[in-house]
Design an enzyme around this catalytic site. Structure first.
Site, PDB file in Angstrom:
ATOM      1  N   ALA A 167       0.915  -0.898   0.197  1.00  0.00           N
ATOM      2  CA  ALA A 167      -0.008  -0.500   0.503  1.00  0.00           C
ATOM      3  C   ALA A 167       0.952   1.070  -0.240  1.00  0.00           C
ATOM      4  CB  ALA A 167      -1.017  -0.104   1.440  1.00  0.00           C
ATOM      5  N   ALA A 168       0.504   1.928  -0.804  1.00  0.00           N
ATOM      6  CA  ALA A 168       1.255   3.438  -0.710  1.00  0.00           C
ATOM      7  C   ALA A 168       0.456   4.563  -1.112  1.00  0.00           C
ATOM      8  CB  ALA A 168       2.278   3.607  -2.618  1.00  0.00           C
ATOM      9  N   SER A 169       0.505   6.152  -0.836  1.00  0.00           N
ATOM     10  CA  SER A 169       0.316   6.586  -1.068  1.00  0.00           C
ATOM     11  C   SER A 169      -0.680   6.797  -1.919  1.00  0.00           C
ATOM     12  CB  SER A 169       1.163   7.633  -0.922  1.00  0.00           C
ATOM     13  OG  SER A 169       2.061   8.071  -1.745  1.00  0.00           O
ATOM     14  N   GLY A 208      -2.171   4.724  -3.887  1.00  0.00           N
ATOM     15  CA  GLY A 208      -2.709   3.475  -4.191  1.00  0.00           C
ATOM     16  C   GLY A 208      -1.439   2.110  -3.398  1.00  0.00           C
ATOM     17  N   ASP A 248      12.947   6.393 -11.463  1.00  0.00           N
ATOM     18  CA  ASP A 248      12.437   6.308  -9.802  1.00  0.00           C
ATOM     19  C   ASP A 248      12.638   4.581  -9.196  1.00  0.00           C
ATOM     20  OD1 ASP A 248      12.146   6.346  -7.291  1.00  0.00           O
ATOM     21  OD2 ASP A 248       9.991   6.112  -7.432  1.00  0.00           O
TER      22      ASP A 248
END
Length: 566
Positions: free
Chosen positions: A138-140, A142, A293
């Site tokens: 889980a990320a910021s 999605g 990234d």
């Protein structure tokens, strides 16, 4: 930004940003900036003091990264973008923000189900044979769930957080207003292109919120690295992907950060690290399109011993002309030629008003020389480029944002290479692959399309050459050939002289009126104003009015060019 443009709905974000500035504005974040002429870099300090200062800066940088994580996804992404501004932030902050993680609590499976079904237009049970309710990560922006298609293929489904776009748009509006305010009221905002930086950030994060772009990035990067057999890019599933849902092949493996020393010994990881570095150099210096990234958390070691690149939402693009300049700059840095590196940076950088070529060469030469004598474990080519970018900013040269993005990418690649093989030397890899990269660039230049374009230009030149030569010869024969040399704009000079002459003439007339009025004061007359000779008083009033008009004209027209522009 005037006070009238303040949006009440953004007051909370104004407060959050003000809190960050108050908390970190007097720390090493500001003291280490190039805009601080008398910052900590100018103070003499012994080794112990310098070590303490570095430790304090690292602690403050980590605290700033933590504060950004608490403020939500937009601030996290802002921190990641700022980590590519080595010309603006001290090294400790660049390093802390480059490692900024956006691991947050997952949102509910009910929300996931609602978003997926609304985007795909079909129930989850109809689209997927299996769909795990617990997310893999889980990320910021999605979270990712493992699933299985009806044909049995294992896939990873990336689902965007509910209402994240509206929240990001609101934050971006507050950022733009604050950047505009600082641009109009401070010198440093314009010097570091704050408004432009916010614009680039806006474009970057909105692109990450469109999963269709990430799907196309997966296809483009996979095509770029297909010649490297040990690099894997998961393929997107177009029929199951939209702007808010991205379905791609599931890659089985473990993160590079989880590798143990024993696992590295069994792996023979040096060829993997070298191939990964070569793949990125090819993307950067030949394709002009690269994954920007490559965080160690986004790189998996697959079960069959290959490297999988994940999360391709952030990509960088470099123009062909800048590619050649960057290739030469990388070569100069890797070979320790600081003076050449400084000259190369000055060629494609934007020179500000305070640009100092000698200072730039001195700073860059010192940096390159310092890193040249470092050990393999200490040498970081990405760190060198970030420091070169910072030194350029201090010398009044603004380098393209592509360079700092490249530096951040190389810094992350260096970290991955050392995770795989602690003795990996990216500097040597650049030198070893430069000849091949140059040869391939020459072949690109000699491609049929490039040759056809060159032939068309040559054809046009040959066709127009006789006519141009005839015109030159006719002008020479008729004594009509002239050269235009631009030095000082004589019209502006004459206008300035006319203004000076006019003011002198007006001043003489006013002086004559005052002298005449003083003489008329002695002449008896029945026409009087306030008990004084009337004609003399009229002369005095005319002189006073003329003086006021002259002063107002001078104040209005003799402002500095900068104020006139504003």
């Amino acid at each position: 930004m005037a006070f009238a443009s303040v949006v009440p709905a953004h007051w909370k974000r104004y407060k959050d940003i003000a809190w960050l500035l108050v908390k970190h504005g007097r720390s090493d974040l500001v003291k280490g900036m190039p805009l601080d002429e008398g910052g900590v870099d100018s103070l003499p300090a012994g080794p112990e003091v310098a070590a303490d200062a570095q430790a304090d800066a690292a602690a403050d940088a980590q605290e700033l990264a933590g504060d950004l994580e608490k403020l939500g996804p937009t601030f996290i992404k802002l921190g990641q973008v700022l980590s590519s501004r080595g010309d603006l932030l001290p090294p400790a902050y660049v390093a802390a923000l480059a490692r900024l993680q956006d691991d947050v609590a997952p949102f509910s499976y009910g929300e996931v189900e609602k978003i997926v079904e609304s985007e795909l237009g079909v129930r989850i049970s109809k689209a997927f044979l299996e769909f795990e309710s617990e997310p893999l990560a889980a990320a910021s922006l999605g979270q990712v769930h493992r699933a299985r298609l009806r044909d049995g293929r294992a896939v990873a489904v990336k689902v965007q957080r509910p209402d994240i776009r509206e929240r990001v748009q609101e934050d971006l509006g507050a950022f733009a207003e604050i950047a505009s305010f600082f641009d109009q009221h401070t010198e440093t905002a314009g010097r570091f292109a704050l408004v432009r930086m916010v614009g680039e950030f806006r474009k970057s994060i909105l692109a990450e919120l469109d999963y269709r772009l990430e799907a196309s990035n997966l296809v483009a990067i996979a095509k770029a690295v297909r010649e490297f057999p040990h690099i894997v890019i998961p393929a997107p599933i177009p029929d199951y992907s939209t702007s808010r849902v991205l379905t791609m092949e599931y890659v089985e493996g473990e993160k590079i950060t989880a590798l143990t020393p024993l696992k590295r010994i069994d792996l023979d990881s040096r060829p993997l690290a070298d191939e990964l570095f070569r793949a990125y150099l090819k993307q950067i210096l030949l394709d002009g399109f690269f994954h920007a990234d490559p965080h160690p958390g986004n790189v998996l070691l697959t079960t069959d011993g290959r490297l999988a690149l994940l999360d391709l939402g952030m990509v960088g693009r470099i123009s062909p002309s800048l590619q050649e300049s960057l290739l030469k700059l990388l070569l100069d840095v890797s070979e320790g030629r600081g003076d050449r590196a400084a000259q190369r940076a000055a060629e494609f950088g934007e020179r500000l008003e305070n640009f100092d070529a000698a200072e730039l060469e001195r700073r860059v030469s010192e940096l390159v020389s310092l890193y040249r004598h470092s050990t393999i474990e200490q040498m970081q080519i990405g760190r060198v480029l970030l420091d070169v970018s910072r030194a350029s900013g201090e010398a009044g040269l603004r380098l393209p944002p592509e360079l700092t993005m490249l530096a951040k990418t190389l810094l992350q690649l260096d970290e991955i290479g050392r995770k795989l093989d602690p003795g990996f030397d990216p500097n040597a890899s650049i030198r070893e692959n430069t000849a091949d990269l140059l040869r391939r660039r020459m072949l690109q230049s000699a491609s049929p399309g490039s040759l056809a374009s060159g032939l068309l230009e040559a054809k046009e030149f040959v066709e127009k050459l006789p006519g141009r030569v005839n015109r030159v010869l006719d002008g020479l024969a008729n004594n009509q050939l002239s050269f235009k040399v631009e030095t000082i704009d004589e019209r502006v000079l004459i206008e300035g002289l006319q203004k000076i002459a006019n003011r002198i003439a007006v001043g003489l007339v006013l002086a004559a009126l005052i002298v005449g009025a003083a003489l008329l004061m002695q002449v008896p007359t029945t026409f009087r104003i306030l008990g004084y000779p009337g004609l003399a008083m009229l002369f005095f009033l005319a002189a006073a009015a003329g003086g006021v008009i002259l002063i107002a004209t001078i104040i209005n027209t003799d402002r500095s060019p900068k104020k006139q522009k504003r």
